[in-house]
Design a protein around this motif. Structure first.
Motif, mmCIF file in Angstrom:
data_model
loop_
_atom_site.group_PDB
_atom_site.id
_atom_site.type_symbol
_atom_site.label_atom_id
_atom_site.label_comp_id
_atom_site.label_asym_id
_atom_site.label_seq_id
_atom_site.Cartn_x
_atom_site.Cartn_y
_atom_site.Cartn_z
ATOM 1 N N ARG A 1 27.223 51.534 48.713
ATOM 2 C CA ARG A 1 26.277 50.929 49.649
ATOM 3 C C ARG A 1 26.694 51.242 51.076
ATOM 4 O O ARG A 1 27.868 51.234 51.412
ATOM 5 C CB ARG A 1 26.219 49.415 49.455
ATOM 6 C CG ARG A 1 25.576 48.988 48.159
ATOM 7 C CD ARG A 1 25.369 47.500 48.125
ATOM 8 N NE ARG A 1 26.649 46.795 48.061
ATOM 9 C CZ ARG A 1 26.751 45.477 48.025
ATOM 10 N NH1 ARG A 1 25.676 44.724 48.083
ATOM 11 N NH2 ARG A 1 27.928 44.897 47.941
ATOM 12 N N LYS B 1 22.371 43.028 55.009
ATOM 13 C CA LYS B 1 22.021 43.465 53.659
ATOM 14 C C LYS B 1 23.268 43.718 52.808
ATOM 15 O O LYS B 1 23.230 43.614 51.597
ATOM 16 C CB LYS B 1 21.184 44.743 53.726
ATOM 17 C CG LYS B 1 19.839 44.561 54.423
ATOM 18 C CD LYS B 1 19.075 45.859 54.465
ATOM 19 C CE LYS B 1 17.733 45.684 55.171
ATOM 20 N NZ LYS B 1 16.977 46.958 55.237
ATOM 21 N N THR B 2 24.360 44.076 53.475
ATOM 22 C CA THR B 2 25.579 44.449 52.768
ATOM 23 C C THR B 2 26.517 43.252 52.654
ATOM 24 O O THR B 2 26.486 42.349 53.478
ATOM 25 C CB THR B 2 26.288 45.592 53.523
ATOM 26 O OG1 THR B 2 25.327 46.596 53.837
ATOM 27 C CG2 THR B 2 27.394 46.209 52.695
ATOM 28 N N ASP B 3 27.351 43.270 51.628
ATOM 29 C CA ASP B 3 28.341 42.206 51.446
ATOM 30 C C ASP B 3 29.213 42.087 52.687
ATOM 31 O O ASP B 3 29.751 43.075 53.185
ATOM 32 C CB ASP B 3 29.206 42.533 50.229
ATOM 33 C CG ASP B 3 30.261 41.474 49.984
ATOM 34 O OD1 ASP B 3 29.922 40.434 49.414
ATOM 35 O OD2 ASP B 3 31.428 41.706 50.365
ATOM 36 N N LYS B 4 29.350 40.873 53.190
ATOM 37 C CA LYS B 4 30.096 40.628 54.421
ATOM 38 C C LYS B 4 31.553 41.075 54.294
ATOM 39 O O LYS B 4 32.147 41.627 55.205
ATOM 40 C CB LYS B 4 30.015 39.141 54.774
ATOM 41 C CG LYS B 4 30.653 38.775 56.109
ATOM 42 C CD LYS B 4 32.038 38.204 55.933
ATOM 43 C CE LYS B 4 32.630 37.728 57.241
ATOM 44 N NZ LYS B 4 34.057 37.380 57.111
ATOM 45 N N GLY B 5 32.150 40.830 53.129
ATOM 46 C CA GLY B 5 33.539 41.221 52.912
ATOM 47 C C GLY B 5 33.737 42.712 52.990
ATOM 48 O O GLY B 5 34.772 43.201 53.462
ATOM 49 N N GLU B 6 32.743 43.467 52.541
ATOM 50 C CA GLU B 6 32.803 44.926 52.603
ATOM 51 C C GLU B 6 32.848 45.401 54.055
ATOM 52 O O GLU B 6 33.662 46.248 54.427
ATOM 53 C CB GLU B 6 31.585 45.508 51.890
ATOM 54 C CG GLU B 6 31.457 47.030 52.020
ATOM 55 C CD GLU B 6 30.156 47.547 51.445
ATOM 56 O OE1 GLU B 6 29.834 48.697 51.732
ATOM 57 O OE2 GLU B 6 29.466 46.799 50.735
ATOM 58 N N LEU C 1 32.487 49.213 46.323
ATOM 59 C CA LEU C 1 31.572 48.594 47.276
ATOM 60 C C LEU C 1 31.227 49.565 48.392
ATOM 61 O O LEU C 1 30.072 49.748 48.757
ATOM 62 C CB LEU C 1 32.201 47.336 47.873
ATOM 63 C CG LEU C 1 32.127 46.052 47.041
ATOM 64 C CD1 LEU C 1 32.980 44.972 47.694
ATOM 65 C CD2 LEU C 1 30.696 45.579 46.895
ATOM 66 N N PRO D 1 27.266 50.245 54.759
ATOM 67 C CA PRO D 1 27.460 48.999 55.501
ATOM 68 C C PRO D 1 26.452 48.839 56.634
ATOM 69 O O PRO D 1 25.918 49.806 57.148
ATOM 70 C CB PRO D 1 28.882 49.148 56.058
ATOM 71 C CG PRO D 1 29.526 50.126 55.157
ATOM 72 C CD PRO D 1 28.439 51.085 54.771
ATOM 73 N N ASP E 1 37.733 47.830 43.442
ATOM 74 C CA ASP E 1 36.557 47.032 43.769
ATOM 75 C C ASP E 1 36.068 47.318 45.185
ATOM 76 O O ASP E 1 34.878 47.437 45.432
ATOM 77 C CB ASP E 1 36.827 45.537 43.594
ATOM 78 C CG ASP E 1 38.021 45.051 44.405
ATOM 79 O OD1 ASP E 1 38.816 45.888 44.844
ATOM 80 O OD2 ASP E 1 38.143 43.829 44.586
#
Length: 228
Positions: free
Chosen positions: A29, A104-109, A25, A31, A21
């Motif tokens: 995308r 724009k990107t998932d914070k966890g990523e 990510l 970061p 996963d």
């Protein structure tokens, strides 16, 4: 001048070894560079504070003070660049996204990738003379692309290096120079990997199309020799 090379391929391989996963990510995308640098500074400062706490437990006061000052210096650099230093969430121990920051990107990523940037820092060159350290920093920063947040980071770091005579502080600036390069190189590696994946997907689609066309020709009873 001492040359220290980063290996972005090693970093991308490190990403690929992570859980599926996270890998998906990261590879699909790009970061947010600003937040990635901000979080990376936070994790580097946090790492040195942990070192300081470990030294205190061993009653090594000098070492504890050294690491504690390094941590505070990194946070000080963050304040000069971003106007604030990373703060942790009380329960998750992850860094907060500053208010009014558009991400724009998932914070966890970004959080995971920032840790990866810090974990894969290269060994620092052994330079003791303050003037040589300063020259190395300025020369190295001059090779980086000066766009967006990179421009501000480079400008602030150069200015601080020129105004500093303390070799310990200069060594921290040197480390941050390589941290920025690590961020740049890993983002470049991710971009190249994405482009390579797209190329492979395109080639796969074209090959499949050709196979389907040939299969259609066979079904109509036409000899492949006749259409060559």
């Amino acid at each position: 001048m001492v040359e220290v090379e980063l290996n972005p391929k090693e970093l991308i391989n490190e990403i690929k070894s992570k859980p599926r996963d996270l890998k998906n990510l990261l590879l699909h995308r790009s970061p947010d560079r600003k937040l990635l640098i901000y979080f990376s500074l936070g994790y580097l400062a946090d790492m040195y504070m942990q070192h300081a706490e470990e030294m205190m437990k061993k009653s090594k006061t000098l070492e504890a003070n050294y690491f504690s000052k390094k941590s505070m210096q990194i946070k000080g650099v963050s304040r000069k660049i971003f106007g604030q230093a990373p703060e942790e969430e009380i329960y998750t121990r992850e860094f907060k996204v500053p208010n009014n920051w558009s991400v724009k990107t998932d914070k966890g990523e970004i959080d995971q990738l920032a840790q990866l940037c810090v974990q894969n820092m290269p060994e620092m060159p052994e330079i003791r003379d303050p003037e040589e350290i300063r020259k190395f920093i300025i020369d190295k920063l001059s090779t980086y692309k000066k766009t967006g947040i990179n421009r501000k980071f480079i400008g602030k770091l150069k200015k601080m290096a020129k105004e500093t005579r303390n070799p310990t502080k200069l060594n921290t600036f040197l480390e941050l120079t390589f941290l920025l390069e690590n961020v740049n190189e890993i983002l470049k590696a991710i971009k190249e990997d994405k482009e390579e994946n797209k190329k492979e997907e395109k080639e796969g689609t074209e090959n499949k199309k050709t196979e389907n066309e040939l299969e259609g020709v066979k079904k109509e009873g036409i000899s492949l020799e006749d259409i060559k």
